[in-house]
Scaffold this motif. Structure first.
Motif, PDB file in Angstrom:
ATOM      1  N   MET A   1       0.852  -1.281  -0.081  1.00 35.50           N
ATOM      2  CA  MET A   1       0.024  -0.006  -0.031  1.00 35.50           C
ATOM      3  C   MET A   1       0.852   1.161   0.026  1.00 35.50           C
ATOM      4  N   ASN A   2       0.488   2.193  -0.823  1.00 34.68           N
ATOM      5  CA  ASN A   2       1.177   3.538  -0.814  1.00 34.68           C
ATOM      6  C   ASN A   2       0.565   4.484   0.068  1.00 34.68           C
ATOM      7  N   LYS A   3       0.854   5.311   0.859  1.00 36.05           N
ATOM      8  CA  LYS A   3       0.436   6.387   1.613  1.00 36.05           C
ATOM      9  C   LYS A   3      -0.639   7.135   0.841  1.00 36.05           C
ATOM     10  N   THR A   4      -0.276   7.275  -0.429  1.00 35.51           N
ATOM     11  CA  THR A   4      -1.151   8.175  -1.110  1.00 35.51           C
ATOM     12  C   THR A   4      -2.519   7.352  -1.594  1.00 35.51           C
ATOM     13  N   ASP A   5      -2.518   6.216  -1.320  1.00 35.04           N
ATOM     14  CA  ASP A   5      -3.952   5.444  -1.622  1.00 35.04           C
ATOM     15  C   ASP A   5      -5.008   5.935  -0.432  1.00 35.04           C
ATOM     16  N   GLU A  31     -13.973   7.472 -10.581  1.00 34.79           N
ATOM     17  CA  GLU A  31     -13.929   8.596 -11.633  1.00 34.79           C
ATOM     18  C   GLU A  31     -13.983   9.913 -10.894  1.00 34.79           C
ATOM     19  N   GLY A  32     -14.441  10.221  -9.854  1.00 30.68           N
ATOM     20  CA  GLY A  32     -14.004  11.542  -9.192  1.00 30.68           C
ATOM     21  C   GLY A  32     -12.722  11.851  -8.581  1.00 30.68           C
ATOM     22  N   GLY A  33     -12.326  10.644  -8.242  1.00 27.47           N
ATOM     23  CA  GLY A  33     -10.951  10.741  -7.520  1.00 27.47           C
ATOM     24  C   GLY A  33     -10.701  10.040  -6.469  1.00 27.47           C
ATOM     25  N   ILE A  66     -13.690  -3.146 -10.826  1.00 30.31           N
ATOM     26  CA  ILE A  66     -13.756  -1.892 -11.303  1.00 30.31           C
ATOM     27  C   ILE A  66     -12.597  -1.155 -10.607  1.00 30.31           C
ATOM     28  N   CYS A  67     -12.195  -1.455  -9.282  1.00 29.86           N
ATOM     29  CA  CYS A  67     -11.219  -0.960  -8.409  1.00 29.86           C
ATOM     30  C   CYS A  67      -9.993  -1.249  -9.046  1.00 29.86           C
ATOM     31  N   HIS A  68      -9.837  -2.616  -9.579  1.00 32.44           N
ATOM     32  CA  HIS A  68      -8.337  -2.829 -10.121  1.00 32.44           C
ATOM     33  C   HIS A  68      -8.287  -2.284 -11.434  1.00 32.44           C
ATOM     34  N   GLU A  69      -9.457  -2.023 -12.374  1.00 32.73           N
ATOM     35  CA  GLU A  69      -9.149  -1.373 -13.493  1.00 32.73           C
ATOM     36  C   GLU A  69      -8.658   0.018 -13.442  1.00 32.73           C
ATOM     37  N   HIS A  70      -9.004   0.583 -12.279  1.00 28.83           N
ATOM     38  CA  HIS A  70      -8.513   1.965 -12.040  1.00 28.83           C
ATOM     39  C   HIS A  70      -7.302   1.981 -10.963  1.00 28.83           C
ATOM     40  N   LYS A  71      -6.563   0.890 -10.645  1.00 30.45           N
ATOM     41  CA  LYS A  71      -5.425   0.662  -9.697  1.00 30.45           C
ATOM     42  C   LYS A  71      -6.011   1.354  -8.372  1.00 30.45           C
ATOM     43  N   VAL A  72      -7.144   0.953  -8.009  1.00 31.03           N
ATOM     44  CA  VAL A  72      -7.619   1.501  -6.698  1.00 31.03           C
ATOM     45  C   VAL A  72      -7.883   0.258  -5.771  1.00 31.03           C
ATOM     46  N   PRO A  73      -7.111   0.255  -4.558  1.00 31.93           N
ATOM     47  CA  PRO A  73      -7.364  -1.025  -3.580  1.00 31.93           C
ATOM     48  C   PRO A  73      -8.723  -1.021  -3.078  1.00 31.93           C
ATOM     49  N   LEU A  74      -9.018  -2.229  -3.034  1.00 37.95           N
ATOM     50  CA  LEU A  74     -10.546  -2.585  -2.301  1.00 37.95           C
ATOM     51  C   LEU A  74     -10.260  -3.122  -0.969  1.00 37.95           C
ATOM     52  N   ILE A  75     -11.050  -2.668   0.032  1.00 35.69           N
ATOM     53  CA  ILE A  75     -10.887  -3.140   1.266  1.00 35.69           C
ATOM     54  C   ILE A  75     -12.232  -3.489   1.851  1.00 35.69           C
ATOM     55  N   ILE A  76     -11.960  -4.614   2.821  1.00 37.46           N
ATOM     56  CA  ILE A  76     -13.515  -5.122   3.273  1.00 37.46           C
ATOM     57  C   ILE A  76     -13.294  -4.691   4.727  1.00 37.46           C
ATOM     58  N   ASN A  77     -14.549  -4.245   5.271  1.00 39.21           N
ATOM     59  CA  ASN A  77     -14.672  -3.841   6.585  1.00 39.21           C
ATOM     60  C   ASN A  77     -15.007  -5.244   7.379  1.00 39.21           C
ATOM     61  N   ASP A  78     -14.330  -5.256   8.463  1.00 40.66           N
ATOM     62  CA  ASP A  78     -14.517  -6.551   9.573  1.00 40.66           C
ATOM     63  C   ASP A  78     -14.285  -7.933   9.166  1.00 40.66           C
TER      64      ASP A  78
END
Length: 216
Positions: A1-5, A31-33, A66-78
Motif C-alpha cells: 500500500m502506498n500512503k497516497t492510496d 472517476e471523481g478521484g 472496477i477498483c483494479h481497472e483503476h488501480k484502486v485498492p479494495l478493502i473489506i470492513n471487519d
C-alpha cells in the motif's frame, strides 16, 4: 500500500442507492478521484460457505474489477473471511474485531490491514500488531454511527505523531470542514455520506480530491 492510496478513502453505504447498484456508485466515486474503496455492509459481509451463489458476492467481485481497472485498492470492513473469498486487497478491523496479527496470518504478507484507533495506546498497539494504516475519529462526529464520540484535532495530532504508519481521519468529514484538518499529520480522509449521499457522486469526489490536494 502506498500512503497516497489513503488520500480520499471512500466507504460505501447502501442507504443512498435508490435503486442503483453499489458498483455503479463506486465507479463514479473512483472517476471523481477516490483512491481507496471500502465495502462496509453488515448484510453483504455476513455470507457463509454458499457466498458464491449470492448476488452480493458477485457484486463485490464486480466492485473489485472496477477498483483494479483503476488501480484502486479494495478493502473489506471487519470480515476477514469475505476478504479472502473475493481476494480483496485487504481488510479494515475495529477494536472488537480480529487482532491484526491473526488477520495477517490468514491474509498473507501482501494484503493491507487497517485498524481503527481512537487513542494513542490503541494506535501504538495496532502498529505493533502489524497494521498498515490507522483510521482515527470521529473527527466531526458521524452520520453513520450515531454513538461515535468526536475526536479533538489535538488527539488526532497525538496519534499521527505516535506512529510511523499513515493515519486517515474519519467521521463526519465533508467539503465544508475537511480543510480544517490541515496540519494534523493525516495521510487522507475517509468519507461516507460526503460522497455516496451526494446527488452527483463523481462531482462530490472531485471536490474532495481538490481539497485534499491542497490540504495534505
Amino acid at each position: 500500500m502506498n500512503k497516497t492510496d489513503l488520500k480520499l478513502y471512500a466507504i460505501t453505504d447502501r442507504q443512498w442507492l435508490h435503486g442503483a447498484r453499489l458498483s455503479e456508485h463506486v465507479k463514479l466515486a473512483i472517476e471523481g478521484g477516490a483512491t481507496m474503496i471500502q465495502i462496509r455492509d453488515k448484510d453483504i459481509l455476513s455470507t457463509d460457505s454458499d457466498a458464491g451463489l449470492k448476488d452480493e458476492y458477485q457484486e463485490a467481485l464486480e466492485i473489485k474489477r472496477i477498483c483494479h481497472e483503476h488501480k484502486v485498492p479494495l478493502i473489506i470492513n471487519d470480515n476477514v473471511q469475505f476478504a479472502i473469498d473475493i481476494d480483496a486487497d485487504g481488510v479494515h478491523l475495529g477494536q472488537d474485531d480480529m487482532n491484526p496479527a491473526e488477520a495477517r496470518k490468514l491474509l498473507g504478507a501482501d494484503k493491507i490491514i487497517g485498524v481503527t484507533a481512537k487513542t494513542v495506546e490503541q494506535a501504538k498497539k495496532a502498529q505493533a500488531d502489524g497494521a498498515d494504516y490507522l483510521g482515527s475519529g470521529a473527527v466531526f462526529g458521524s452520520t453513520t454511527k450515531l454513538n461515535a464520540k468526536p475526536m479533538t484535532k489535538e488527539l488526532l495530532r497525538e496519534i499521527t505523531a505516535a506512529v510511523d504508519i499513515p493515519v486517515v481521519a474519519i467521521g463526519g468529514i465533508n467539503a465544508d470542514n475537511a480543510a480544517t484538518l490541515k496540519g494534523t499529520g493525516i495521510a487522507g480522509i475517509a468519507v461516507v455520506g460526503a460522497i455516496f449521499a451526494s446527488a452527483d457522486i463523481k462531482a462530490a469526489a472531485k471536490e474532495l480530491t481538490e481539497i485534499c490536494d491542497k490540504m495534505l
